[in-house]
Design an enzyme around this catalytic site. Structure first.
Site, PDB file in Angstrom:
ATOM      1  N   ALA A 254     -90.382 -33.826 -59.128  1.00 26.49           N
ATOM      2  CA  ALA A 254     -91.547 -34.682 -58.924  1.00 26.49           C
ATOM      3  C   ALA A 254     -92.822 -34.023 -59.410  1.00 26.49           C
ATOM      4  CB  ALA A 254     -91.677 -35.033 -57.443  1.00 26.49           C
ATOM      5  N   GLU A 258     -91.983 -34.903 -66.430  1.00 22.61           N
ATOM      6  CA  GLU A 258     -90.931 -34.824 -67.451  1.00 22.61           C
ATOM      7  C   GLU A 258     -91.287 -35.559 -68.737  1.00 22.61           C
ATOM      8  OE1 GLU A 258     -89.073 -34.394 -63.425  1.00 22.61           O
ATOM      9  OE2 GLU A 258     -90.491 -35.758 -64.370  1.00 22.61           O
ATOM     10  N   ASP A 300    -114.683 -23.875 -99.284  1.00 23.43           N
ATOM     11  CA  ASP A 300    -114.865 -23.582-100.697  1.00 23.43           C
ATOM     12  C   ASP A 300    -115.917 -24.541-101.245  1.00 23.43           C
ATOM     13  OD1 ASP A 300    -114.386 -22.487-103.186  1.00 23.43           O
ATOM     14  OD2 ASP A 300    -112.735 -23.837-103.641  1.00 23.43           O
TER      15      ASP A 300
END
Length: 863
Positions: A254, A258, A300
């Site tokens: 609990a 999950e 760059d």
């Protein structure tokens, strides 16, 4: 061998022997990661490890349904992650799979075209304009050659080279022609040596991986601690060992969300798909979220901030300066301007043509192509065949051609401005050509020096009428003007840099180009520069002094690959989250070292793309800022659904623990807990992850590295929702427990599902009420909410579901109880957010008023 005859090159036997000795002319590359490696990577999350332990424990206790359900979620999570990353790798392979490059060599005294991988040391390369150099070599003969070496150095301007000079694999011949003897191939080239720097750098964990890893650690500790504590309390109260073991597992299950790994994976995958539609290919799903945490963007210049195309941006002619990018308006009728355009059009080897497929081909050096476009902008097009040509060389610094038009033969000359001015005795004006005096010559020198100080490459243009086809002396010229060339900034970049700075991010330009050019581009983009450091200065500077410089508005020019790597490392050591952009092999080491590497898709080398996390399909800096906004949206939504999932789990834990302490039967069965955590909560959380970016998201400063997903405010919110939903479920459970334990269990179980579903509205924004967001603005969430409620109804009334979840039917009265207790979960958070928002607005209003008064006073003082 006769020195006047061309070098016959290697014999076939010598070439075969050299190939056997040196190997193929290819870069050593790590083997592609196998599919199973990509799949295995999906199981490395700390949350996944916790769930794997839960599977093992459940299986050991014979709870096969629980173990199977959790295992199915783990497989789903891995499949989603694998699909997204494998798709990105496949797209990258398609992006870099070009035709096998070839090279023209002379072997056995004959010209031959071979695969570039078959070039060997000693080969004679025959190089034409536009050819990419297949290997390192030494020039043997040259014809007005200049090379684009930006892929190695970052230098945007071509480099003129003569016989005896070295040329490098990966660079391109942009003008002239040459023969060169190969000196190094494959792993021995300069290109490969820079690429090797990348291989020794380990990829850093993303900010999201760090945050979720920390969360999983504490969740695991909390789950184990609570499980042991409850089991101990139960045993002390006289409960059986098996029963308490199952209860402890239920509590642990609990507490652990999950569905969280799958929800995170799905959200990131959807975000990655959104980024592809916005021209960014995500190679690692967590990468975009890390980009959202970036506090420094090292970029760059050439092709990322600029167009990667030389253009004439400024023109000085007949005493007037023109913005060539805005056009010439009425000046098109100017005779001196037309004469200047004729020189730009005809004194060149460049050409802009269409091939058989209708594609426009640009042939020649970037400088001459820029002058061709300038002439076309003025309205002078088409080229005449010259009667005579004196080619450009590094010694002469000028080029001239003799043309014959309707007014007779004319010598057209272009070159370095000081060289051209020195050979001029007259100046073209709208009133006609006038003699050049010494004071005027000094004024004109100041004109082109001022233009050059702005980062422009200056070309002087002149002409004179001649006495015939043999009169080709480059003297007594008439100065027509000066063209200022540069690789201009992309139009959308200035706004993107402004937005990035508004979002609290620093933008640091690190380029191989010259300091003057780099500073000029920075000024045009609104990028503040207090100091410019070159690579040579970096070499002599210690890390501590350089770290101090990095705290200021600084720009780096003439940098080498090792310099970029060092700068990224120092920024990270100071606590910055660094995004690095680049396209050349010179950028690859820094791309891999950075927290997130961003490579160019159109012109980027495969070395740079392999090192990067994100690839810009349009090579545009503005796309990076879009990706940053997407990353911030993703992390904000991850925070929302993590809090949502944990608040749901908290309610379940509160109900289970309190129920256990009072000695009651299990309020939720293990299967019911998994149903809530994996099915109903998971789907709703995924929909919550689709929430749009909230207003003002890009006005916030980047979050600090290591900042938690939850924090104190999150824990307080979780506790509040958990206490209420747990208490409400317990109330319904014990109200009906005397009547029917199965009914009480079904009612508490269903109530908790409904509570968890309706509470999702409180998490759509952690600050703004839903009334501001719009109740129906996230339609996916509404659909998920309705679908999950319908699924719970099915769980209560359908016989197969009743067997699986051990439920019984509920009556209308039961549903009324559930609805009544669910209403506060919607109303209370809305009221609290409205009150907090009004309080915040009241605090901000006086500050705004003070600012307006101060602004008015400042304006009155003329500030």
């Amino acid at each position: 061998m006769d020195p006047h005859l061309p070098d016959p090159g290697l014999s076939s036997a010598d070439a075969a022997a050299a190939l056997a000795e040196h190997g193929q002319n290819v870069l050593p590359k790590a083997p592609p990661r196998p599919w199973w490696g990509t799949a295995a990577q999906q199981f490395q999350s700390s949350l996944v490890v916790i769930l794997a332990v839960a599977i093992a424990v459940a299986a050991a206790l014979g709870e096969w349904i629980d173990a199977s359900v959790i295992a199915a979620v783990l497989v789903l999570n891995a499949a989603l992650g694998f699909f997204q990353e494998w798709r990105a790798e496949t797209a990258l392979a398609a992006l870099t799979s070009m035709l096998d490059p070839t090279a023209t060599v002379r072997r056995n005294g004959r010209e031959a075209t071979i695969a570039a991988r078959e070039v060997v040391p000693g080969d004679i390369l025959l190089i034409s304009t536009g050819d990419r150099i297949a290997a390192d070599a030494q020039l043997v003969t040259t014809r007005e050659t200049s090379f684009d070496e930006s892929i190695l150095t970052g230098e945007s301007l071509p480099v003129t080279k003569a016989a005896g000079d070295g040329i490098f694999a990966g660079t391109t011949l942009v003008s002239g022609g040459a023969e060169a003897r190969v000196t190094a191939t494959g792993a021995a080239t300069d290109f490969a040596q820079i690429a090797k720097l990348t291989g020794g750098i380990d990829r850093r964990a993303t900010q999201l991986q760090i945050a979720l890893g920390s969360l999983a650690k504490w969740l695991g500790i909390a789950a184990i601690a609570v499980g042991i504590l409850v089991a101990a309390l139960g045993l002390l109260a006289g409960q059986g060992l098996l029963e308490m073991t199952l209860t402890a597992i239920s509590l642990a299950v609990a507490m652990v969300p999950e569905g969280l790994p799958a929800v995170v994976t799905i959200t990131l995958a959807l975000g990655a798909g959104a980024m592809v539609r916005r021209q960014a290919l995500v190679r690692r799903m967590q990468a975009v979220e890390t980009l959202g945490a970036a506090s420094v963007i090292c970029t760059d210049k050439t092709g990322t901030l600029t167009e990667n195309e030389m253009r004439a941006t400024t023109l000085w002619c007949a005493g007037q300066a023109h913005d060539a990018e805005k056009g010439f308006g009425e000046a098109h009728n100017s005779v001196p301007l037309e004469r200047l355009a004729s020189v730009a059009r005809s004194c060149t080897h460049a050409a802009i043509v269409e091939d058989d497929d209708g594609k426009v081909q640009h042939i020649g050096s970037p400088t001459e192509l820029a002058l061709l476009r300038l002439a076309a902008g003025i309205g002078v097009e088409g080229q005449d065949r010259p009667l005579f040509e004196a080619p450009f060389s590094s010694e002469r610094k000028r080029m001239s051609v003799l043309l014959h038009d309707e007014t007779g033969p004319t010598l057209l000359v272009k070159g370095a401005p000081e060289v051209i001015l020195d050979r001029c005795t007259r100046e073209a004006t709208e009133a006609g050509d006038i003699p050049l005096t010494d004071p005027r010559r000094a004024e004109l020198t100041q004109v082109f020096e001022d233009m050059a100080a702005g980062g422009l490459r200056i070309i002087g243009l002149a002409d004179r009428k001649t006495n015939g086809p043999t009169d080709t002396s480059e003297t007594d010229l008439c100065l027509l003007g000066f063209a200022g060339l540069m690789d201009p900034p992309r139009k959308e970049v200035a706004g993107a840099i402004s937005l990035a700075r508004q979002a609290g991010m620093r933008v640091i330009m690190i380029t191989g180009d010259s300091p003057v050019t780099a500073r000029a581009i920075a000024e045009k983009l609104g990028l503040p520069v207090a100091r410019v450091l070159t690579g040579a200065e970096l070499h002599d500077m210690g890390d501590e002094a350089l770290a101090d410089c990095l705290r200021t508005d600084i720009l780096f020019a003439r940098t080498r690959p090792a310099d970029k790597l060092r700068l990224v490392g120092l920024l990270q050591a100071s606590g910055a989250v660094v995004a690095m952009t680049g396209d050349g092999v010179n950028d690859a080491p820094a791309l891999k070292q950075a927290d997130i590497g961003v490579a160019m898709g159109q012109r980027g080398t495969d070395v740079a793309q392999e090192a990067a996390d994100v690839i810009l399909l349009d090579d545009n800096f503005a796309t990076i800022v879009n990706a940053i906004e997407e990353g911030r949206r993703q992390f904000a939504n991850i925070k929302k659904f993590v809090r949502y999932l944990l608040s749901s789990n908290a309610g379940e834990v509160v109900a289970l623990v309190v129920n256990l302490l009072v000695g009651g039967p299990l309020i939720f069965l293990p299967t019911q807990i998994l149903w809530m955590n994996l099915i109903t909560d998971g789907v709703t959380a995924v929909a919550l992850g689709l929430e749009k970016a909230e207003p003002g998201l890009m006005d916030e400063a980047p979050r600090t590295p290591g900042s938690p997903v939850l924090g104190r405010a999150g824990l307080g919110l979780i506790a509040a929702f958990g206490l209420y939903t747990g208490a409400a479920s317990l109330f319904l459970f014990y109200r009906y427990l005397p009547e029917d334990p199965a009914l009480a269990n079904t009612l508490a179980f269903t109530a908790m599902v409904v509570f968890e579903k309706v509470s999702v509205f409180a998490f759509r924004s952690l600050h703004s009420p839903v009334t501001r967001l719009g109740w129906l603005s996230n339609r996916a969430l509404i659909a998920a909410l309705l679908a999950m409620l319908a699924l719970q109804v099915a769980a209560v009334y359908l016989p197969p579901m009743q067997v699986l979840l051990q439920t019984v039917p509920l009556s209308l009265v039961h549903w009324q109880w559930i609805a009544m207790l669910a209403v506060p979960l919607i109303v209370v958070p809305e009221v609290a957010k409205v009150l907090l928002l009004r309080r915040k607005e009241r605090r901000v209003a006086p500050a705004d008023a003070d600012a307006r008064v101060h602004g008015a006073k400042s304006f009155g003082r003329g500030e």
